[in-house]
Structure formats: C-alpha cells, structure tokens
Design a protein around this motif. Structure first.
Motif, PDB file in Angstrom:
ATOM      1  N   THR A 179       0.851  -1.187   0.000  1.00 41.67           N
ATOM      2  CA  THR A 179       0.000   0.000   0.000  1.00 41.67           C
ATOM      3  C   THR A 179       0.885   1.234   0.000  1.00 41.67           C
ATOM      4  OG1 THR A 179      -1.810   1.093   1.163  1.00 41.67           O
ATOM      5  CG2 THR A 179      -0.099   0.147   2.527  1.00 41.67           C
ATOM      6  N   SER A 191       0.893   7.094   2.199  1.00 38.33           N
ATOM      7  CA  SER A 191      -0.222   7.928   2.670  1.00 38.33           C
ATOM      8  C   SER A 191      -1.399   7.074   3.118  1.00 38.33           C
ATOM      9  CB  SER A 191      -0.657   8.903   1.572  1.00 38.33           C
ATOM     10  OG  SER A 191      -1.105   8.197   0.423  1.00 38.33           O
ATOM     11  N   GLU A 192      -1.682   6.003   2.378  1.00 37.02           N
ATOM     12  CA  GLU A 192      -2.799   5.137   2.767  1.00 37.02           C
ATOM     13  C   GLU A 192      -2.473   4.386   4.058  1.00 37.02           C
ATOM     14  OE1 GLU A 192      -4.894   1.308   0.801  1.00 37.02           O
ATOM     15  OE2 GLU A 192      -5.226   3.211  -0.254  1.00 37.02           O
ATOM     16  N   TYR A 193      -1.216   3.976   4.228  1.00 40.19           N
ATOM     17  CA  TYR A 193      -0.813   3.285   5.452  1.00 40.19           C
ATOM     18  C   TYR A 193      -0.952   4.213   6.656  1.00 40.19           C
ATOM     19  CZ  TYR A 193       1.963   0.700   8.846  1.00 40.19           C
ATOM     20  OH  TYR A 193       2.367   0.035   9.975  1.00 40.19           O
ATOM     21  N   GLN A 229      -3.012   6.757   6.915  1.00 39.23           N
ATOM     22  CA  GLN A 229      -4.446   6.930   7.164  1.00 39.23           C
ATOM     23  C   GLN A 229      -5.024   5.719   7.900  1.00 39.23           C
ATOM     24  OE1 GLN A 229      -6.230   7.673   3.333  1.00 39.23           O
ATOM     25  NE2 GLN A 229      -5.947   9.886   3.496  1.00 39.23           N
ATOM     26  N   ARG A 230      -4.675   4.524   7.418  1.00 41.42           N
ATOM     27  CA  ARG A 230      -5.206   3.301   8.029  1.00 41.42           C
ATOM     28  C   ARG A 230      -4.765   3.188   9.499  1.00 41.42           C
ATOM     29  NH1 ARG A 230      -7.079  -1.397   5.888  1.00 41.42           N
ATOM     30  NH2 ARG A 230      -6.333  -0.858   3.792  1.00 41.42           N
ATOM     31  N   THR A 259     -12.485   9.378   5.777  1.00 35.47           N
ATOM     32  CA  THR A 259     -11.380   8.419   5.891  1.00 35.47           C
ATOM     33  C   THR A 259     -11.776   7.230   6.765  1.00 35.47           C
ATOM     34  OG1 THR A 259      -9.835  10.283   5.715  1.00 35.47           O
ATOM     35  CG2 THR A 259      -8.936   8.183   6.465  1.00 35.47           C
ATOM     36  N   LYS A 289     -13.982   4.893   4.894  1.00 37.00           N
ATOM     37  CA  LYS A 289     -13.223   4.204   3.843  1.00 37.00           C
ATOM     38  C   LYS A 289     -12.618   2.894   4.365  1.00 37.00           C
ATOM     39  CE  LYS A 289      -8.984   4.794   1.113  1.00 37.00           C
ATOM     40  NZ  LYS A 289      -7.870   5.730   0.779  1.00 37.00           N
TER      41      LYS A 289
END
Length: 413
Positions: free
Chosen positions: A351, A354-356, A358-359, A394, A397
């Motif tokens: 991933t 940025s997605e990591y 956010q998660r 977020t 998501k």
C-alpha cells in the motif's frame, strides 16, 4: 543497591504523596508512636476514638520491606504500608489510606452495617465513606510503587506486588490448618493452575498461535483456578487475576515481537476498562479476549517481514500518529530519496505510504472510541485530520461505518 531510610527523613516523601494524590499518610516509629500525619481533609472514622486506634492493627513490625503491603479492613477500607528498615534495625512504618477502590453503594453499605450490627450508625458511616478518596486498585498500586521507589530506589512490578501480598497473607493462616485447606481445595476441585499449562498460554501468545491459546484457556476450568488474590470480593479477586494475566500476556507479546509501545498501551487500556466490569464472568471473558488480541497482533507482526528502512518508517509513523506525518520527514529519517522510498514501501507493504498512515490513524481512532471518553471532535483534532469531514470520510473508507455509527454500535455491544 537498596537505600536504607530513616523514619525521621520521611516527612518530605509523605507530604509529596499527600499533596499529589490527596491520600491520608501516617508515619509511625519503631515503638508504634505517631510521628507525623498528613490528613487535614480527612473525616476520621466514627467507629474509632482516635487515629491510633484505627492504625494499630496496621502496625505490623515483621512485614517485609521490599514491597508495599496491602490490607483491607472489615469496613472495606484499603490501606498500604511500607516498612522502613536499615541494615541494622526496624525503623517504623508509613501507612497510606484509607481509600476505596470503587464507590461503596448504599446497598453494600447497608449489608456491611447489618453484618457488623451497626445499623444505627448508618448516617455517620455514610458521611464517612462519601468523604473517602475513590481510586481504582491499579492506580493505588502505582502510587505505592512510586512511594517505595522514593524511599528505597527499587523498581517494582505490579504482578509481583500482587503475588507477594497473596503469599504474605497466606502465611498468616496457621500452619496446622494447611492440610485442611489442601483437602478442601481438592474436594472442590480448586487446584492452582498447572504451571505447564500456564506456560503454554503465554508461549501461544509469544508465537501468535491463537488456536493453541484457545485450547489452553478452555482447559483452565478443568485444571483449576489460578488462586485467590482477594479475600473480600469475588469480583475483586477476578480483577486481580485478570490484571496479572494481562500483564504477563503483554510481556509475552513483546517477546513475540510486538512493538513494546503498542503492547503496553494496549495493556493500560485493557486494565482501565477491566475496572469498570462488575461480575466475574464478564471479567474473565474480557481478559481472555485481551489475550487473544495479543496473540493475533503478534501473528500479524510475525507474518510481516520488512526491510530496515520500511520498519523504521512504520515505527516513526506509529510514534507520530498525533502529528502531521510527511513523506519528506520519512525520507530524511531513512536518508533515502522520497520517490524511491515511496516505491519501496509500496512494494514491501502493498500500500502507499499515505494510505498506510491513514489506516494506522483510523485504527488508533477506533481504540480511542472504544477505550476513552474523548468526543469524536476531540479524536479528529488529536489525530491531526484536516477537519471533521475528512476524518469521517477516511474512517468510513477503512471501517465501512462513520465514526458515529461505529461508536453507537460499540456502545450497544
């Protein structure tokens, strides 16, 4: 090396504990004489003529000095004491309390007064208990550890304090009655837990083997209970045992590779929430769930093998969840080109950075919703989301629910 304190030097320590935690503190010399006290805001016990009458049963000259000793009175008050010894002699005792671990409700007060045949004193006793400080047991133990460290410069472990106190109070049982207690335990199938089985539980956590953990925990009702860590309350006993289990589970998880900060933060949250539970069954189920969570997290960690720069990025992200995290910061920290670092992260983790981020922030948000009293607005601000709309979008998501929906569902469980 252990310090060897003198009773005359303890007024500063006692005053610090009193002013910081609002707990009554008393210091008695080797002859049992009250040298000084800090209890100005404290309502004296209406059933005693003097403070000395209340403190006398707590003045035990042969108590060990290498850990705080906890005692609960027939009035359900809690005290801890720290014995002062030099290499040569007993110097005296510091006694802290009384304190309640939880609010004493009217039903409990009425029942206690009925047992003690003091129903005509309900008004005075009710006023007395309302004035007592209410602090959960874990925090009181932490206060005792702090005070002990201030005196002896020794670092103590919570589980060890609980176990040492249990051993101390067990020794108070007359030895000639020992066979009766063993026989009684055997007839009721209340044997202490098999040490091999206990080791298997914590090895299962350290190796992330959830199925083995489930099997070992399920076997406990057949093998017997851990023991007894409270003589006054079955729920308190269950909480003490659960705290010990969670603490040992935390160590096993760290041994298995879980980040220490994650493990110890989870441990704190579990124990704080444990104190809110009322019945033994719920407490046991909660503790088992906590141990399973540790095993699952260790499993996920062991399945993920990353290069040194990527592990450094993950640790940095976790340590800065409440800050704004930028790719430039990660690149500077790993001494790598930002574009190359992004590509490497995507290749190993699967991933984008940025997605990591956010998660991981959303996982933290879920923990804050589950285990704290922060509002959704507070959580949004704490985790550095741009605004409430961005936080909500977020969150949905990754979770499939809005923060509000998740919170409502959690509260219903």
């Amino acid at each position: 090396m252990m310090n060897h304190p003198h009773i005359d030097e303890m007024d500063y320590v006692c005053n610090m504990i009193y002013t910081t935690f609002d707990l009554p503190v008393y210091a008695m010399n080797a002859n049992g004489e009250l040298l000084f006290e800090q209890s100005a805001a404290y309502i004296h016990h209406p059933m005693y003529f003097s403070e000395m009458e209340m403190l006398k049963p707590l003045f035990v000259t042969d108590d060990p000095h290498h850990f705080p000793v906890f005692r609960t009175t027939m009035f359900l008050e809690n005290f801890f004491s720290i014995t002062l010894r030099t290499e040569r002699a007993f110097q005296g005792i510091i006694i802290v309390g009384p304190v309640l671990y939880s609010t004493l409700h009217e039903e409990s007060l009425t029942g206690m007064l009925n047992e003690l045949q003091l129903t005509n004193e309900k008004k005075r006793m009710s006023e007395y208990f309302e004035a007592l400080p209410v602090i959960n047991q874990l925090k009181v133990i932490s206060i005792s550890k702090l005070m002990h460290y201030m005196i002896y410069k020794m670092k103590l472990d919570t589980v060890e304090i609980l176990r040492q106190n249990e051993l101390l109070h067990t020794k108070a049982i007359e030895i000639e009655h020992l066979h009766v207690h063993i026989s009684g335990s055997g007839q009721q199938h209340r044997f202490h837990a098999n040490s091999i089985l206990e080791k298997k539980i914590y090895q299962s956590i350290a190796k992330g083997r959830k199925e083995e953990l489930t099997a070992a925990l399920t076997a406990y009702p057949e093998k017997g209970i851990f023991g007894k860590l409270s003589r006054t309350s079955s729920s308190r006993n269950s909480k003490n045992l659960a705290i010990a289990a969670i603490t040992l589970g935390t160590r096993a998880a760290v041994q298995g590779g879980l980040h220490p900060e994650i493990a110890y933060t989870l441990s704190d949250l579990y124990i704080q929430n444990l104190e809110e539970l009322k019945d033994s069954r719920s407490i046991t189920q909660f503790a088992n769930s906590a141990l399973h969570d540790f095993a699952e997290r260790v499993l996920k960690h062991r399945e993920q093998k990353y290069s040194k720069p990527i592990n450094a990025c993950k640790n940095y992200i976790f340590s800065h969840l409440y800050d704004e995290i930028k790719l430039a910061d990660l690149a500077e920290m790993t001494v790598m080109n930002p574009s190359y670092l992004s590509a490497l992260f995507k290749k190993e983790v699967g991933t984008t950075i940025s997605e990591y981020i956010q998660r991981t922030k959303i996982e933290e948000a879920k923990s804050l919703i589950d285990y704290t009293t922060y509002t959704l607005s507070d959580i949004c601000t704490l985790l550095n989301f741009h605004d409430q709309s961005h936080f909500t979008k977020t969150f949905k998501k990754f979770v499939g629910l809005t923060p509000g929906e998740y919170k409502n569902r959690t509260e219903r469980l």
